[in-house]
Write an enzyme that holds these catalytic residues in place. Structure first.
Site, PDB file in Angstrom:
ATOM      1  N   GLU A  12       0.865  -1.179   0.000  1.00 52.63           N
ATOM      2  CA  GLU A  12       0.000   0.000   0.000  1.00 52.63           C
ATOM      3  C   GLU A  12       0.905   1.234   0.000  1.00 52.63           C
ATOM      4  OE1 GLU A  12      -2.842  -0.184   3.311  1.00 52.63           O
ATOM      5  OE2 GLU A  12      -2.214  -2.267   3.543  1.00 52.63           O
ATOM      6  N   TYR A  58      -7.517   4.997  -4.291  1.00 54.85           N
ATOM      7  CA  TYR A  58      -8.449   5.829  -3.527  1.00 54.85           C
ATOM      8  C   TYR A  58      -7.743   7.038  -2.936  1.00 54.85           C
ATOM      9  CZ  TYR A  58      -6.520   3.100   0.414  1.00 54.85           C
ATOM     10  OH  TYR A  58      -5.683   2.484   1.321  1.00 54.85           O
ATOM     11  N   ASP A  60      -6.964   8.888   0.371  1.00 54.07           N
ATOM     12  CA  ASP A  60      -6.894   8.586   1.790  1.00 54.07           C
ATOM     13  C   ASP A  60      -7.000   9.875   2.610  1.00 54.07           C
ATOM     14  OD1 ASP A  60      -6.723   6.925   3.968  1.00 54.07           O
ATOM     15  OD2 ASP A  60      -4.569   6.612   3.854  1.00 54.07           O
ATOM     16  N   GLU A  66      -3.746   7.090  -2.676  1.00 58.82           N
ATOM     17  CA  GLU A  66      -3.189   5.817  -2.215  1.00 58.82           C
ATOM     18  C   GLU A  66      -3.505   4.719  -3.217  1.00 58.82           C
ATOM     19  OE1 GLU A  66      -2.933   2.886   1.703  1.00 58.82           O
ATOM     20  OE2 GLU A  66      -3.575   4.970   1.895  1.00 58.82           O
ATOM     21  N   THR A  69      -1.906  -2.591  -3.995  1.00 63.49           N
ATOM     22  CA  THR A  69      -1.811  -3.596  -5.049  1.00 63.49           C
ATOM     23  C   THR A  69      -2.800  -4.726  -4.814  1.00 63.49           C
ATOM     24  OG1 THR A  69      -0.166  -5.008  -3.939  1.00 63.49           O
ATOM     25  CG2 THR A  69       0.676  -3.177  -5.270  1.00 63.49           C
TER      26      THR A  69
END
Length: 467
Positions: A12, A58, A60, A66, A69
């Site tokens: 992430e 998205y 964050d 962000e 995977t």
């Protein structure tokens, strides 16, 4: 227990965002983030979506774009999908630049000029048979010292009153070292730990837990990412296999991680709970030696990370540690982020006679992390042969378009393609569920992250195609 050689993994990445209209005018992070996500919201009516490659993209908290995977089960696959996020966000940034008439910078780093930190979180599926306390005890010394081999580097200039103010300005190996406050905790922001214990396995919770490592730096270098994740994979396998590892439990992990970040000899004494001391280099060398022996007898898995991907990892691991022994890092000056960036900053400071706190050096530090393929300094260095890459561009471009074929992500990707071919449909996607909403809808549970097929999802897709 048996070591997991085919392990589900994910990264992430939160990105820093900035805008420049002209030399004196810029949009704030919230406003430019809205501009960045405008095409996403227009197309999907949300700023929180799953992409066609089954990953999550998205906005964050704190106006940080962000990318998480999709589930991957091999090292090079994970790196390809991590890089696919860079390409997707660059495309959005390019569109945002056209919309606002100024430059939009997306930075794959971990700190801003105000002392805020944002992360690169690593996720590893591990067996629930291993007690978390025991796993953490063995893993923490490795993670605290891992910055020697995979830090992103930072020109640290503490602001007045900052917790790291007493260290003064200077270059550090790790961006995150000054921003963690506990060894193990369920928090992620208020009291940021090295290992987060929030229990969300996204799998059968009676069998697995998700090890959530949040201490790592975001890496621009694919080679450094491979070393970061690959070395961690080997350490996890050794712990699971019951390999005897030395006891390096630290008396104070948080003070140690900060001291290590500023010592480029690897020789600072770290106090251990046993009452003795050890150096970061000694600790890393112990894990490296154990990994060499383990890899020599590791059975090559039919699926998962092959030995052919781990052998170069171990080779580079050893070469970096050898550089600490000699004090000469030129042998890895194209492969390790903190070394690449430090070389760049040192050359610039020497050529122009700049002090460490000169804002021009801070600007170079930031621009190293710009994901723009032609403007970002890491990418400039890569084109000039001063920074090595690992994957072919077409491999990363394919990862943008296609979900990982070997995991649950493949099922999610097929579902997403099917429902988006029917624009009138309302649907819901999550890591473990997919659903067609409304009358005549259907839902499927994707409980097994290793399963790349689903009869339930196949039936849903068939029903959609027959409409």
């Amino acid at each position: 227990m048996t070591a997991i050689r085919r392990r589900i993994m994910g990264l992430e990445t939160e990105y820093g965002i900035a805008n420049m209209q002209d030399s004196s005018r810029r949009l704030g992070p919230d406003e430019i983030a809205r501009k960045l996500f405008a095409p996403v919201v227009e197309k999907h009516r949300s700023s929180n979506i799953y992409t066609e490659n089954a990953s999550r993209l998205y906005l964050d908290v704190g106006a940080h774009p962000e990318f998480a995977t999709a589930e991957c089960d091999s090292l090079h696959q994970l790196i390809a999908y991590d890089r696919s996020g860079d390409l997707m966000f660059h495309e959005l940034a390019d569109r945002a630049e056209q919309a606002v008439g100024g430059k939009v910078y997306l930075l794959k780093n971990n700190t801003d000029s105000l002392g805020n930190s944002y992360g690169c979180h690593e996720n590893y599926l591990v067996s629930r048979d291993i007690p978390l306390k025991g796993l953490s005890k063995q893993l923490l010394p490795f993670l605290v010292t891992r910055q020697l081999i995979c830090g992103a580097g930072k020109l640290a200039i503490p602001y007045p009153g900052a917790p790291n103010e007493n260290f003064g300005p200077g270059y550090t190996m790790s961006q995150r070292a000054d921003h963690v406050w506990e060894g193990v905790s369920s928090a992620t922001t208020r009291s940021r730990p090295i290992i987060n214990t929030r229990d969300e396995p996204h799998a059968d919770s009676s069998k697995y837990r998700r090890l959530h490592v949040i201490v790592g730096d975001s890496n621009m270098s694919e080679v450094t990412t491979a070393l970061k994740v690959g070395s961690t994979l080997l350490v996890l396998e050794m712990i699971e296999a019951g390999v005897a590892l030395p006891d390096f439990e630290m008396a104070n992990e948080i003070r140690s991680i900060r001291e290590i970040s500023r010592d480029f000899t690897g020789q600072v004494d770290i106090a251990l709970r046993s009452g003795s001391t050890a150096t970061p280099l000694e600790i890393q060398r112990a894990f490296y030696d154990a990994a060499c022996a383990y890899l020599a007898s590791r059975e090559d898995p039919e699926r998962g990370t092959p030995n052919a991907e781990l052998t170069p990892v171990v080779d580079l691991w050893g070469r970096v540690l050898d550089c600490f022994d000699t004090g000469d890092f030129s042998p890895v000056s194209t492969e390790i982020d903190w070394v690449i960036k430090k070389s760049l900053l040192d050359r610039m400071a020497a050529a122009r006679g700049l002090d460490p706190i000169d804002p021009r050096l801070a600007q170079i530090d930031l621009m190293y992390h710009d994901i723009h393929p032609t403007r970002g300094l890491f990418n400039v260095l890569a084109r000039r042969g001063l920074a090595r890459t690992l994957l072919a561009p077409e491999t990363i471009e394919q990862a943008v378009r296609q979900a990982p074929p070997t995991t649950r992500a493949a099922v999610r990707g097929r579902f997403i393609a099917a429902v988006r071919a029917n624009p009138e449909l309302s649907y819901t996607v999550d890591w473990m569920r997919v659903k067609v909403n409304g009358e005549g809808g259907a839902e499927a549970l994707l409980a097994d992250p290793f399963a790349n097929t689903s009869e339930d999802v196949d039936r849903i897709i068939e029903s959609l195609e027959s409409r």
